[in-house]
Motif scaffolding. Structure first.
Motif, PDB file in Angstrom:
ATOM      1  N   PHE A   1      -2.656 -11.162 -11.856  1.00 20.80           N
ATOM      2  CA  PHE A   1      -3.250 -10.290 -12.877  1.00 20.80           C
ATOM      3  C   PHE A   1      -2.198  -9.650 -13.780  1.00 20.80           C
ATOM      4  N   ASP A   2      -1.133  -9.116 -13.203  1.00 21.67           N
ATOM      5  CA  ASP A   2      -0.107  -8.438 -13.997  1.00 21.67           C
ATOM      6  C   ASP A   2       1.078  -9.330 -14.346  1.00 21.67           C
ATOM      7  N   LYS A   3       1.086 -10.564 -13.885  1.00 24.78           N
ATOM      8  CA  LYS A   3       2.254 -11.436 -14.041  1.00 24.78           C
ATOM      9  C   LYS A   3       2.472 -11.917 -15.476  1.00 24.78           C
ATOM     10  N   GLN A   4       1.411 -12.123 -16.207  1.00 27.98           N
ATOM     11  CA  GLN A   4       1.527 -12.684 -17.551  1.00 27.98           C
ATOM     12  C   GLN A   4       0.838 -11.778 -18.557  1.00 27.98           C
ATOM     13  N   GLN A   5       1.157 -12.013 -19.817  1.00 27.29           N
ATOM     14  CA  GLN A   5       0.465 -11.311 -20.883  1.00 27.29           C
ATOM     15  C   GLN A   5      -0.909 -11.943 -21.048  1.00 27.29           C
ATOM     16  N   GLY A   6      -1.801 -11.228 -21.652  1.00 24.99           N
ATOM     17  CA  GLY A   6      -3.127 -11.762 -21.903  1.00 24.99           C
ATOM     18  C   GLY A   6      -4.055 -10.669 -22.394  1.00 24.99           C
ATOM     19  N   TYR A   7      -5.189 -11.072 -22.903  1.00 22.22           N
ATOM     20  CA  TYR A   7      -6.130 -10.120 -23.482  1.00 22.22           C
ATOM     21  C   TYR A   7      -6.740  -9.196 -22.432  1.00 22.22           C
ATOM     22  N   ARG A   8      -6.669  -9.591 -21.157  1.00 21.95           N
ATOM     23  CA  ARG A   8      -7.211  -8.750 -20.086  1.00 21.95           C
ATOM     24  C   ARG A   8      -6.554  -7.372 -20.075  1.00 21.95           C
ATOM     25  N   HIS A   9      -5.309  -7.287 -20.504  1.00 18.94           N
ATOM     26  CA  HIS A   9      -4.633  -5.992 -20.550  1.00 18.94           C
ATOM     27  C   HIS A   9      -5.259  -5.094 -21.625  1.00 18.94           C
ATOM     28  N   GLU A  10      -5.664  -5.680 -22.745  1.00 16.99           N
ATOM     29  CA  GLU A  10      -6.381  -4.931 -23.780  1.00 16.99           C
ATOM     30  C   GLU A  10      -7.750  -4.503 -23.261  1.00 16.99           C
ATOM     31  N   GLU A  11      -8.417  -5.407 -22.543  1.00 17.41           N
ATOM     32  CA  GLU A  11      -9.725  -5.079 -21.967  1.00 17.41           C
ATOM     33  C   GLU A  11      -9.597  -3.915 -20.993  1.00 17.41           C
ATOM     34  N   LEU A  12      -8.583  -3.950 -20.148  1.00 21.93           N
ATOM     35  CA  LEU A  12      -8.376  -2.876 -19.177  1.00 21.93           C
ATOM     36  C   LEU A  12      -8.094  -1.554 -19.891  1.00 21.93           C
ATOM     37  N   LYS A  13      -7.252  -1.581 -20.931  1.00 15.06           N
ATOM     38  CA  LYS A  13      -6.967  -0.358 -21.698  1.00 15.06           C
ATOM     39  C   LYS A  13      -8.247   0.225 -22.296  1.00 15.06           C
ATOM     40  N   LEU A  14      -9.068  -0.650 -22.872  1.00 20.09           N
ATOM     41  CA  LEU A  14     -10.320  -0.205 -23.474  1.00 20.09           C
ATOM     42  C   LEU A  14     -11.255   0.378 -22.413  1.00 20.09           C
ATOM     43  N   ALA A  15     -11.334  -0.274 -21.264  1.00 24.63           N
ATOM     44  CA  ALA A  15     -12.185   0.229 -20.171  1.00 24.63           C
ATOM     45  C   ALA A  15     -11.705   1.603 -19.705  1.00 24.63           C
ATOM     46  N   LEU A  16     -10.401   1.776 -19.564  1.00 26.36           N
ATOM     47  CA  LEU A  16      -9.856   3.065 -19.142  1.00 26.36           C
ATOM     48  C   LEU A  16     -10.130   4.151 -20.188  1.00 26.36           C
ATOM     49  N   GLU A  17     -10.025   3.797 -21.468  1.00 29.31           N
ATOM     50  CA  GLU A  17     -10.333   4.757 -22.535  1.00 29.31           C
ATOM     51  C   GLU A  17     -11.804   5.162 -22.482  1.00 29.31           C
ATOM     52  N   LYS A  18     -12.680   4.180 -22.317  1.00 33.17           N
ATOM     53  CA  LYS A  18     -14.115   4.484 -22.241  1.00 33.17           C
ATOM     54  C   LYS A  18     -14.401   5.371 -21.034  1.00 33.17           C
ATOM     55  N   ALA A  19     -13.766   5.086 -19.903  1.00 33.45           N
ATOM     56  CA  ALA A  19     -13.984   5.872 -18.687  1.00 33.45           C
ATOM     57  C   ALA A  19     -13.624   7.336 -18.888  1.00 33.45           C
ATOM     58  N   ASN A  20     -12.637   7.607 -19.742  1.00 35.29           N
ATOM     59  CA  ASN A  20     -12.234   8.993 -20.014  1.00 35.29           C
ATOM     60  C   ASN A  20     -13.331   9.810 -20.669  1.00 35.29           C
ATOM     61  N   PHE A  21     -14.287   9.166 -21.318  1.00 38.22           N
ATOM     62  CA  PHE A  21     -15.358   9.867 -22.008  1.00 38.22           C
ATOM     63  C   PHE A  21     -16.624  10.005 -21.168  1.00 38.22           C
ATOM     64  N   LEU A  22     -16.595   9.473 -19.955  1.00 36.10           N
ATOM     65  CA  LEU A  22     -17.757   9.529 -19.071  1.00 36.10           C
ATOM     66  C   LEU A  22     -17.617  10.683 -18.087  1.00 36.10           C
ATOM     67  N   PRO A  23     -18.733  11.175 -17.549  1.00 28.07           N
ATOM     68  CA  PRO A  23     -18.643  12.226 -16.524  1.00 28.07           C
ATOM     69  C   PRO A  23     -17.795  11.747 -15.338  1.00 28.07           C
ATOM     70  N   ASN A  24     -17.106  12.672 -14.696  1.00 26.27           N
ATOM     71  CA  ASN A  24     -16.212  12.320 -13.589  1.00 26.27           C
ATOM     72  C   ASN A  24     -16.915  11.628 -12.423  1.00 26.27           C
ATOM     73  N   ASP A  25     -18.200  11.900 -12.229  1.00 24.78           N
ATOM     74  CA  ASP A  25     -18.916  11.288 -11.106  1.00 24.78           C
ATOM     75  C   ASP A  25     -19.528   9.929 -11.455  1.00 24.78           C
ATOM     76  N   LYS A  26     -19.357   9.478 -12.679  1.00 26.33           N
ATOM     77  CA  LYS A  26     -19.888   8.174 -13.106  1.00 26.33           C
ATOM     78  C   LYS A  26     -18.924   7.063 -12.725  1.00 26.33           C
ATOM     79  N   VAL A  27     -19.412   6.113 -11.951  1.00 26.33           N
ATOM     80  CA  VAL A  27     -18.601   4.943 -11.608  1.00 26.33           C
ATOM     81  C   VAL A  27     -18.706   3.971 -12.769  1.00 26.33           C
TER      82      VAL A  27
END
Length: 138
Positions: A71-97
């Protein structure tokens, strides 16, 4: 209380090198009647794949991050996807999975996900735990 009939929209983030394993997971989740978005299944010829992936991720209810040794060995768009997911998670309530780390094999967790409890698909009962969590997150 009336239970929601809304099916969670699930987005799969994965390394290109894990596409076969992730496709099997996708098929299994679909067989279990879950609404899953996987690029290989949902993207159509001629679509702007970056835009479609971004829109699907922004609209999903849950992002599954499929982790492996590659997963972390190579570059790829998945890293952008993960960044976007983490950003979105910051706007959700803390108890939201929203992000569920799923290890496909014994591997290290990326630093950005270490605060989240993971599920190991390679261990007995792992898939059942994952589906249970997905059915709760509607």
């Amino acid at each position: 209380m009336k239970r929601s009939t809304h099916k969670a929209n699930i987005f799969l983030i994965h390394a290109h090198s894990d596409r076969e394993t992730v496709h099997k997971l996708y098929l299994r989740l679909v067989r279990d009647r879950l609404n899953v978005w996987l690029d290989a299944e949902r993207l159509q010829p001629g679509q702007d794949w970056q835009s479609e992936i971004r829109n699907a991720l922004l609209q999903c209810d849950v992002a599954i991050v499929c982790l492996s040794n590659g997963f972390d060995k190579q570059q790829g768009y998945r890293h952008e996807e993960l960044k976007l997911a983490l950003e979105k998670a910051n706007f959700l309530p803390n108890d939201k999975v929203f992000i569920i780390p799923v290890r496909l094999e014994q591997c290290d967790m990326p630093e950005s996900l270490r605060h989240l409890h993971r599920v190991d698909l390679f261990k007995p009962g792992g898939y059942k735990k994952l589906v249970g969590a997905l059915r709760e997150e509607k």
